[in-house]
Enzyme design. Structure first.
Site, PDB file in Angstrom:
ATOM      1  N   GLY A 104      58.057  37.778 107.035  1.00 44.59           N
ATOM      2  CA  GLY A 104      58.844  36.586 107.291  1.00 44.59           C
ATOM      3  C   GLY A 104      59.647  36.606 108.557  1.00 44.59           C
TER       4      GLY A 104
ATOM      5  N   HIS B  74      70.911  43.793 112.618  1.00 43.30           N
ATOM      6  CA  HIS B  74      71.890  42.898 113.240  1.00 43.30           C
ATOM      7  C   HIS B  74      73.249  42.956 112.562  1.00 43.30           C
ATOM      8  CE1 HIS B  74      68.310  40.368 114.908  1.00 43.30           C
ATOM      9  NE2 HIS B  74      68.538  41.472 115.607  1.00 43.30           N
TER      10      HIS B  74
ATOM     11  N   SER C 261      59.378  35.689 112.852  1.00 46.44           N
ATOM     12  CA  SER C 261      58.604  35.214 114.000  1.00 46.44           C
ATOM     13  C   SER C 261      58.619  36.235 115.131  1.00 46.44           C
ATOM     14  CB  SER C 261      59.178  33.897 114.514  1.00 46.44           C
ATOM     15  OG  SER C 261      60.477  34.103 115.046  1.00 46.44           O
TER      16      SER C 261
ATOM     17  N   ASN D  38      53.768  35.887 107.020  1.00 44.76           N
ATOM     18  CA  ASN D  38      54.701  34.985 107.694  1.00 44.76           C
ATOM     19  C   ASN D  38      54.154  33.574 107.710  1.00 44.76           C
ATOM     20  OD1 ASN D  38      57.210  34.727 109.388  1.00 44.76           O
ATOM     21  ND2 ASN D  38      55.717  33.865 110.812  1.00 44.76           N
TER      22      ASN D  38
END
Length: 286
Positions: free
Chosen positions: A234, A135, A236, A260
């Site tokens: 970690g 990102h 979702s 997670n």
């Protein structure tokens, strides 16, 4: 003024699971690590972790790409808040989990690439070498008109010159460096513009509603194809840019493991999952 910026199996230990543990520790192949380990461990919260993520604790939602493009007011608000949060955000240091991921890559040769959804640069600070910032990065700023790029530290100095009386502080920080400041301060703030063309400046981050650059997506796809397993840390996987990695891994019959907190979008596809914080697991085995 400011200047232009110029794959193996992973080690995952679970008690009473000799098959997975033994196979992992042999390290016969290389794995990719898809991670999003922003937690309270280094005081930059993540968005979605169960009970501790930003979404679980507040009503705040991050800025949308189209909002930023279309609204000078949104641009002003973003830069004012980011300006105040930058010193603390950029001063954050890697934690034991970042060090463990570095060790998996550099010392143990178990990980071929780290694909991070984070924009904080902490993997590079920790010494990881082959890092894909899916990102983007908060440490680079781009002009939306001419495409020139700038170092974020230089932009900070430029903003200080433009806003010499801006002295606000904040006790909290969000995953993209955003903070809360009074509205009257935002209205007084002068945002940065490109020194070459006067265009709008934006951090080189994939905002919500924007797309990951195609060449970056292709780069990740190539690593997935050349790896034998995926370790998810970690995340979702709620955002499709991360979930698509798992879909490709499933299609290509890769092994997938995860650490997670709470449920994820890919739980039904994952054979090995540890429901815990990365910081409670990785430093003990890496």
């Amino acid at each position: 003024m400011f200047n232009r910026a110029t794959s193996p199996t992973t080690i995952v230990h679970m008690k009473n699971d000799g098959q997975h543990t033994g196979r992992a520790c042999r390290g016969e192949r290389q794995a990719r690590a898809v991670e999003n380990i922003k937690t309270i461990l280094y005081r930059i919260p993540d968005y979605r972790s169960e009970e501790v993520g930003l979404y679980a604790r507040t009503n705040h939602r991050p800025i949308q790409y189209q909002q930023f493009l279309k609204s000078p007011d949104v641009q002003q608000r973003y830069w004012a808040r980011n300006y105040i949060g930058w010193e603390r955000f950029s001063g954050c240091q890697p934690n034991a989990t970042h060090d463990s991921i570095r060790n998996l890559e550099i010392l143990h040769k178990k990980v071929s690439v780290v694909v991070t959804q984070n924009v904080d640069g902490l993997h590079l600070k920790a010494g990881s070498e082959n890092v894909i910032e899916l990102h983007g990065t908060a440490y680079r700023v781009i002009c939306l008109k001419c495409g020139h790029s700038y170092d974020r530290h230089d932009v900070q100095m430029y903003l200080k010159e433009l806003n010499p009386t801006m002295k606000e502080t904040s006790t909290m920080i969000r995953p993209d460096g955003d903070v809360d400041i009074p509205q009257e301060k935002i209205k007084e703030f002068k945002p940065p513009f490109c020194v070459d063309c006067g265009g709008v400046l934006k951090p080189d981050i994939v905002f919500f509603g924007d797309n990951v650059p195609k060449d970056r997506v292709k780069q990740v796809e190539n690593y997935v194809s050349n790896s034998d397993s995926i370790l998810v840390l970690g995340s979702s996987l709620s955002v499709f840019s991360g979930y698509r990695i798992i879909l490709q891994a499933i299609e290509e019959s890769k092994e997938i493991a995860m650490i997670n907190i709470g449920p994820t979008r890919a739980d039904k596809h994952i054979k090995l999952k540890i429901s815990a914080r990365c910081g409670d697991i990785l430093p003990k085995i890496c």
